[in-house]
Design a protein around this motif. Structure first.
Motif, PDB file in Angstrom:
ATOM      1  N   PHE B 219      -0.204   1.239 -10.256  1.00 12.84           N
ATOM      2  CA  PHE B 219       0.334   2.524 -10.707  1.00 12.84           C
ATOM      3  C   PHE B 219      -0.755   3.607 -10.701  1.00 12.84           C
ATOM      4  O   PHE B 219      -0.612   4.658 -10.062  1.00 12.84           O
ATOM      5  CB  PHE B 219       0.928   2.306 -12.103  1.00 12.84           C
ATOM      6  N   ASN B 220      -1.857   3.354 -11.355  1.00 16.06           N
ATOM      7  CA  ASN B 220      -2.943   4.346 -11.438  1.00 16.06           C
ATOM      8  C   ASN B 220      -3.724   4.459 -10.139  1.00 16.06           C
ATOM      9  O   ASN B 220      -4.200   5.535  -9.775  1.00 16.06           O
ATOM     10  CB  ASN B 220      -3.904   3.986 -12.569  1.00 16.06           C
ATOM     11  N   ASP B 221      -3.872   3.352  -9.436  1.00 18.03           N
ATOM     12  CA  ASP B 221      -4.653   3.363  -8.195  1.00 18.03           C
ATOM     13  C   ASP B 221      -3.934   4.134  -7.097  1.00 18.03           C
ATOM     14  O   ASP B 221      -4.558   4.843  -6.297  1.00 18.03           O
ATOM     15  CB  ASP B 221      -4.939   1.927  -7.731  1.00 18.03           C
ATOM     16  N   LEU B 222      -2.614   4.016  -7.085  1.00 19.61           N
ATOM     17  CA  LEU B 222      -1.809   4.782  -6.128  1.00 19.61           C
ATOM     18  C   LEU B 222      -1.997   6.283  -6.374  1.00 19.61           C
ATOM     19  O   LEU B 222      -2.150   7.069  -5.433  1.00 19.61           O
ATOM     20  CB  LEU B 222      -0.328   4.386  -6.273  1.00 19.61           C
ATOM     21  N   ALA B 223      -2.021   6.676  -7.648  1.00 21.09           N
ATOM     22  CA  ALA B 223      -2.165   8.095  -8.001  1.00 21.09           C
ATOM     23  C   ALA B 223      -3.476   8.685  -7.466  1.00 21.09           C
ATOM     24  O   ALA B 223      -3.519   9.842  -7.072  1.00 21.09           O
ATOM     25  CB  ALA B 223      -2.089   8.269  -9.518  1.00 21.09           C
ATOM     26  N   PHE B 224      -4.535   7.885  -7.445  1.00 19.83           N
ATOM     27  CA  PHE B 224      -5.828   8.377  -6.945  1.00 19.83           C
ATOM     28  C   PHE B 224      -5.958   8.243  -5.421  1.00 19.83           C
ATOM     29  O   PHE B 224      -6.868   8.807  -4.822  1.00 19.83           O
ATOM     30  CB  PHE B 224      -6.983   7.640  -7.627  1.00 19.83           C
ATOM     31  N   GLY B 225      -5.069   7.479  -4.806  1.00 19.43           N
ATOM     32  CA  GLY B 225      -5.038   7.414  -3.345  1.00 19.43           C
ATOM     33  C   GLY B 225      -6.143   6.597  -2.684  1.00 19.43           C
ATOM     34  O   GLY B 225      -6.489   6.845  -1.520  1.00 19.43           O
ATOM     35  N   PHE B 226      -6.683   5.605  -3.397  1.00 24.63           N
ATOM     36  CA  PHE B 226      -7.786   4.805  -2.830  1.00 24.63           C
ATOM     37  C   PHE B 226      -7.409   4.118  -1.507  1.00 24.63           C
ATOM     38  O   PHE B 226      -8.265   3.837  -0.679  1.00 24.63           O
ATOM     39  CB  PHE B 226      -8.264   3.737  -3.823  1.00 24.63           C
ATOM     40  N   TYR B 227      -6.106   3.835  -1.355  1.00 20.86           N
ATOM     41  CA  TYR B 227      -5.640   3.140  -0.143  1.00 20.86           C
ATOM     42  C   TYR B 227      -5.951   3.925   1.135  1.00 20.86           C
ATOM     43  O   TYR B 227      -5.967   3.365   2.226  1.00 20.86           O
ATOM     44  CB  TYR B 227      -4.122   2.875  -0.235  1.00 20.86           C
ATOM     45  N   GLU B 279       4.829   0.912 -19.967  1.00 19.79           N
ATOM     46  CA  GLU B 279       4.876   1.840 -18.826  1.00 19.79           C
ATOM     47  C   GLU B 279       4.039   1.292 -17.668  1.00 19.79           C
ATOM     48  O   GLU B 279       4.470   1.292 -16.510  1.00 19.79           O
ATOM     49  CB  GLU B 279       4.357   3.224 -19.244  1.00 19.79           C
ATOM     50  N   PHE B 280       2.843   0.814 -17.983  1.00 19.97           N
ATOM     51  CA  PHE B 280       1.990   0.238 -16.940  1.00 19.97           C
ATOM     52  C   PHE B 280       2.650  -0.981 -16.302  1.00 19.97           C
ATOM     53  O   PHE B 280       2.648  -1.129 -15.078  1.00 19.97           O
ATOM     54  CB  PHE B 280       0.609  -0.120 -17.501  1.00 19.97           C
ATOM     55  N   THR B 281       3.213  -1.858 -17.135  1.00 22.19           N
ATOM     56  CA  THR B 281       3.853  -3.065 -16.601  1.00 22.19           C
ATOM     57  C   THR B 281       4.976  -2.679 -15.644  1.00 22.19           C
ATOM     58  O   THR B 281       5.092  -3.229 -14.541  1.00 22.19           O
ATOM     59  CB  THR B 281       4.410  -3.928 -17.752  1.00 22.19           C
ATOM     60  N   ASP B 286       6.539  -1.233  -9.498  1.00 22.14           N
ATOM     61  CA  ASP B 286       7.058  -0.276  -8.511  1.00 22.14           C
ATOM     62  C   ASP B 286       5.982   0.162  -7.523  1.00 22.14           C
ATOM     63  O   ASP B 286       6.208   0.226  -6.315  1.00 22.14           O
ATOM     64  CB  ASP B 286       7.575   0.984  -9.229  1.00 22.14           C
ATOM     65  N   ALA B 287       4.801   0.502  -8.051  1.00 17.58           N
ATOM     66  CA  ALA B 287       3.734   1.046  -7.210  1.00 17.58           C
ATOM     67  C   ALA B 287       3.199  -0.006  -6.238  1.00 17.58           C
ATOM     68  O   ALA B 287       2.810   0.317  -5.107  1.00 17.58           O
ATOM     69  CB  ALA B 287       2.599   1.582  -8.080  1.00 17.58           C
ATOM     70  N   LEU B 288       3.197  -1.256  -6.669  1.00 13.51           N
ATOM     71  CA  LEU B 288       2.743  -2.344  -5.800  1.00 13.51           C
ATOM     72  C   LEU B 288       3.591  -2.385  -4.529  1.00 13.51           C
ATOM     73  O   LEU B 288       3.083  -2.513  -3.409  1.00 13.51           O
ATOM     74  CB  LEU B 288       2.836  -3.680  -6.558  1.00 13.51           C
ATOM     75  N   ASP B 289       4.884  -2.238  -4.746  1.00 15.19           N
ATOM     76  CA  ASP B 289       5.849  -2.188  -3.661  1.00 15.19           C
ATOM     77  C   ASP B 289       5.527  -1.041  -2.689  1.00 15.19           C
ATOM     78  O   ASP B 289       5.514  -1.227  -1.465  1.00 15.19           O
ATOM     79  CB  ASP B 289       7.217  -1.928  -4.330  1.00 15.19           C
TER      80      ASP B 289
END
Lengths: 363, 363
Positions: B219-227, B279-281, B286-289
């Motif tokens: 969830f948080n990692d997606l927001a920062f766009g590390f991918y 919320e994180f759980t 969702d974000a993993l998907d």
């Protein structure tokens, strides 16, 4: 004094209106008295004491404006009439678990626990951030009740048995206490299943009316003393992996509260959903130690055959129940979609970590 | 207007006393204004928005008597000066994570997370029902700060790497962002480790100043766009299995609050420890998907060699840090005893269930 005594008697009989027990000076100061019925024995560890703590939080945060009085099972109404008591206005609040009300709608099961369903953390996620609490609110609305998610007691233990359970065959003819959908799964496996409120389980087990029982986990099971009658303690609690409680508030009473008092109740219940669950996690670890090392309880893991047989039967039962009526189907579909996603994440997170830790921990 | 403007400017500069920004009419109505500094970027998903929600709960439950204003990292003070700001009375409340203050005492690490330590549920249990919060309170007292346990972000992910990590050898010379004791473990394995506040990680990764980073989870990692920069996403988060936040309140400010307002703050923080973790759980799933199916992120499980090497190094590091001074040793011993008991129970409960479920689930 006479008038007070009369009113108290009437309240015990369950016929006094909500405000009738509040004295005139209290009303003029804006003090509301709220009766909280529970399905637990008086001060029962974790569940009963959690209800008392919730009441105290609400009273403290409202500066004494909301006075909550807790009634143990049977003090105001019998435990399994607690929902109706709040629905009908005999009590304002109920501290309970929704699967006790499955007779009203099978959908109630999903808001407590589903066999092989979610872990406590996954259940909280579905309830608070998925559609769980929204659907639960929709269901309760027709009964004039506003629901909130209360604490989980954690992943439960499988239960207490007088004899070892090696195969699915061993469940045939077994007389066992198990509520909710887990009970229906056991019935499907050939057991004779009963539901009993907590306080009635030990006598039934001692009298041989039942061969075994599940209840909660080490902390609560130690308090009831099941180890005195049944020595084999099975894990894991596949029938109840998340058992999560509820707080119900009479809808008219809720609508009559200020925004401030509504937020106090909502937040107090959510705080206890962290605090009481943490109590179970902490005290289960301690009690497990006592059960094994002091009382000679024999731990047993369910065999792969039993784990698989229970899984297959539970998926059948949950699907059947989930298709009984349109509303329950809506809840079932939503729950199962959330579960599939939750499993994807837990596999990497919680489960990934637990397995990595236990592969390396030398305890 | 001039006077108000002057006072506002002074508050931003961090020199105004706590009550100076409150207007005279507000004080006469008993309204307190509380500045909450955070270590997160403005409205950062989960962490920043959780701070805003906490502020709103406190204000709502107090009927507007406690007005909490949230300051993002850098708005009032730089993120890693948040503790000192509350200690010195420049702000009344801080919303953060205790391991950022390990420079003051190594004991601060234990109240956030320990590599291969506890799961979130086990951490909550130790903090709220074991001795965790008591020890944390003792530690913070000398700094004039009262601490509370805030939400966990869950078991974290292992982190983002530009290349695949197959053996312990691959960590040698790696430039990696990892805070707390996990960072020290990586250093022991030969990596060059830096700590950076959240907002500075992506630029450093993009510029090649670091080869990889951990942050929180999907969830948080997606927001920062590390991918966008690093494609390999490792699990499980053995370095941070429970990362649990804190709320700190200036001790004099706390002592000046009524019992009612103290209980409102305590309960609001505990409620968010359930709500924000949920919320994180939910959003991690969702974000993993999205990360896998939309952004082509490659999931990788750490090899048994890496899992074991990190375990052995982490036990060494934690023991060394835990023996640095008498107070830290008290915390370390208490934590490790709670951990041993927690593992005994989780093995049967959470882990037992997760493994039984995934052995049978056909997703």
């Amino acid at each position: 004094m006479k008038r007070r005594k009369f009113l108290k008697g009437a309240a015990v009989g369950g016929v006094a209106a909500a405000a009738a027990t509040v004295s005139a000076p209290a009303i003029s100061q804006g003090i509301k008295q709220l009766k909280m019925v529970t399905t637990w024995p008086k001060n029962f560890p974790g569940l009963g004491t959690g209800a008392e703590r919730l009441a105290q939080r609400i009273t403290a945060m409202s500066g004494g404006k909301l006075q909550v009085k807790v009634y143990a099972a049977g003090e105001l109404v019998p435990p399994f009439q607690s929902f109706d008591a709040v629905s009908q206005g005999k009590a304002e609040i109920c501290h309970s678990a929704s699967y006790y009300w499955q007779g009203k709608s099978p959908a109630f099961n999903f808001f407590t626990v589903v066999p092989y369903g979610l872990t406590p953390d996954e259940h909280y996620a579905w309830m608070l951030w998925g559609d769980g609490l929204k659907l639960y609110t929709e269901l309760c609305d027709q009964f004039g009740v506003v629901p909130f998610m209360r604490a989980s007691t954690g992943v439960q233990m499988g239960g207490w048995y007088r004899k070892e359970m090696r195969t699915l065959e061993d469940f045939k003819g077994l007389k066992f206490r198990m509520p909710g959908l887990g009970g229906e799964v056991l019935r499907r496996l050939g057991a004779t299943v009963v539901n009993l409120p907590g306080g009635e389980i030990f006598p039934a087990l001692q009298a041989g009316t039942i061969d075994g029982t599940e209840w909660v986990g080490p902390f609560n099971d130690l308090a009831f003393g099941f180890y005195k009658v049944a020595k084999f303690y099975y894990w894991p609690g596949i029938h109840e992996p998340s058992t999560t409680g509820e707080v119900l508030v009479n809808k008219k009473v809720w609508a009559g509260l200020s925004k401030e008092h509504q937020e106090i109740i909502r937040t107090a219940v959510t705080a206890e959903s962290a605090n009481e669950f943490a109590e179970f996690t902490y005290k289960n670890a301690d009690a497990l130690d006592v059960l094994i090392n002091k009382h000679g309880v024999q731990l047993r893991e369910y065999s792969p055959e039993i784990l698989k047989g229970f899984y297959d039967a539970s998926q059948e039962v949950v699907a059947e129940v989930g298709n009984k009526d349109p509303f329950t189907k809506k809840v079932y579909d939503n729950f199962m979609a959330a579960r599939a996603k939750a499993i994807g994440w837990s596999r990497l997170g919680e489960q990934g970590f637990l397995n990595a830790r236990s592969a390396n921990f030398k305890g």
